[in-house]
Write a protein that holds these residues in place. Structure first.
Motif, PDB file in Angstrom:
ATOM      1  N   ASN A  55       0.748  -1.075   0.109  1.00  0.00           N
ATOM      2  CA  ASN A  55       0.114  -0.057   0.157  1.00  0.00           C
ATOM      3  C   ASN A  55       0.977   1.176  -0.029  1.00  0.00           C
ATOM      4  N   LEU A  56       0.226   2.464   0.021  1.00  0.00           N
ATOM      5  CA  LEU A  56       0.943   3.464  -0.180  1.00  0.00           C
ATOM      6  C   LEU A  56       2.044   3.813   1.006  1.00  0.00           C
ATOM      7  N   SER A  57       1.534   3.605   2.164  1.00  0.00           N
ATOM      8  CA  SER A  57       2.302   3.533   3.229  1.00  0.00           C
ATOM      9  C   SER A  57       3.582   2.656   3.399  1.00  0.00           C
ATOM     10  N   ALA A  58       3.466   1.740   3.129  1.00  0.00           N
ATOM     11  CA  ALA A  58       4.617   0.727   2.914  1.00  0.00           C
ATOM     12  C   ALA A  58       5.492   0.903   2.042  1.00  0.00           C
ATOM     13  N   LEU A  59       4.876   1.476   0.887  1.00  0.00           N
ATOM     14  CA  LEU A  59       5.746   1.892  -0.333  1.00  0.00           C
ATOM     15  C   LEU A  59       6.497   3.027  -0.117  1.00  0.00           C
ATOM     16  N   THR A  60       6.339   3.883   0.585  1.00  0.00           N
ATOM     17  CA  THR A  60       6.987   5.072   1.195  1.00  0.00           C
ATOM     18  C   THR A  60       7.964   4.597   1.985  1.00  0.00           C
ATOM     19  N   GLU A  61       7.822   3.741   2.859  1.00  0.00           N
ATOM     20  CA  GLU A  61       8.930   2.979   3.894  1.00  0.00           C
ATOM     21  C   GLU A  61       9.802   2.489   2.869  1.00  0.00           C
ATOM     22  N   GLU A  62       9.566   1.804   2.002  1.00  0.00           N
ATOM     23  CA  GLU A  62      10.353   0.986   1.068  1.00  0.00           C
ATOM     24  C   GLU A  62      11.427   1.870   0.153  1.00  0.00           C
ATOM     25  N   ALA A  63      10.731   2.986  -0.350  1.00  0.00           N
ATOM     26  CA  ALA A  63      11.443   3.973  -0.842  1.00  0.00           C
ATOM     27  C   ALA A  63      12.542   4.647   0.018  1.00  0.00           C
ATOM     28  N   VAL A  64      12.535   5.123   1.132  1.00  0.00           N
ATOM     29  CA  VAL A  64      13.387   5.425   2.089  1.00  0.00           C
ATOM     30  C   VAL A  64      14.470   4.135   2.150  1.00  0.00           C
ATOM     31  N   ARG A  65      14.029   3.154   2.570  1.00  0.00           N
ATOM     32  CA  ARG A  65      14.950   1.965   2.758  1.00  0.00           C
ATOM     33  C   ARG A  65      15.669   1.758   1.645  1.00  0.00           C
ATOM     34  N   ALA A  66      15.248   1.783   0.463  1.00  0.00           N
ATOM     35  CA  ALA A  66      15.978   1.440  -0.645  1.00  0.00           C
ATOM     36  C   ALA A  66      16.956   2.437  -1.153  1.00  0.00           C
TER      37      ALA A  66
END
Length: 140
Positions: A107-118
């Motif tokens: 979802n949007l929230s998890a994808l936002t976290e993934e962007a920062v992690r990546a």
């Protein structure tokens, strides 16, 4: 699927999409927008909003900007009253690749976290990574 907009100064955003397509082919629901010399901030906000609306398929939109505090991030910040919109500054190609391939499963929230992690994981001192084995030896 979460839509993605890459917003930058100049042609960086379109170059990032060009690199993405070179590596992995074309993708749906993704757009690049660049602030060009002479563009007014108000016009740029309107253009960013149009790009967001164009990629929004109902699961929200993640905007990746080049530089926090610059006109592209300030334009997106003006639109963040929308609950279906998140933004991350500091876009790089590994971040973009990661979110493009993860957006069907997150979802949007998890994808936002993934962007920062990546993004954080992609910053590597190449000399250290390739030639400095002292860290590996300490593990034994």
């Amino acid at each position: 699927m979460v839509g993605i907009v890459v917003a930058s100064h100049g042609s960086l955003a379109s170059g990032m999409l060009d690199a993405l397509e070179l590596l992995s082919g074309e993708h749906e629901a993704i757009q690049a927008i660049g602030l060009q010399r002479g563009d007014s901030p108000d016009t740029f906000v309107s253009n960013v909003e149009d790009a967001i609306n164009a990629v929004d398929e109902g699961d929200g939109v993640l905007v990746l900007v080049d530089l926090f505090g610059g006109t592209p991030s300030n334009a997106v910040a003006q639109l963040l009253e929308r609950d279906d919109l998140n933004a991350v500054a500091g876009v790089n190609l590994p971040m973009l690749l990661s979110v493009v391939f993860a957006r069907d499963e997150m979802n949007l929230s998890a994808l936002t976290e993934e962007a920062v992690r990546a993004s954080c994981d992609s910053v590597v001192d190449i000399r250290h990574k390739l030639f400095d084995t002292s860290d590996d030896e300490e593990d034994f």
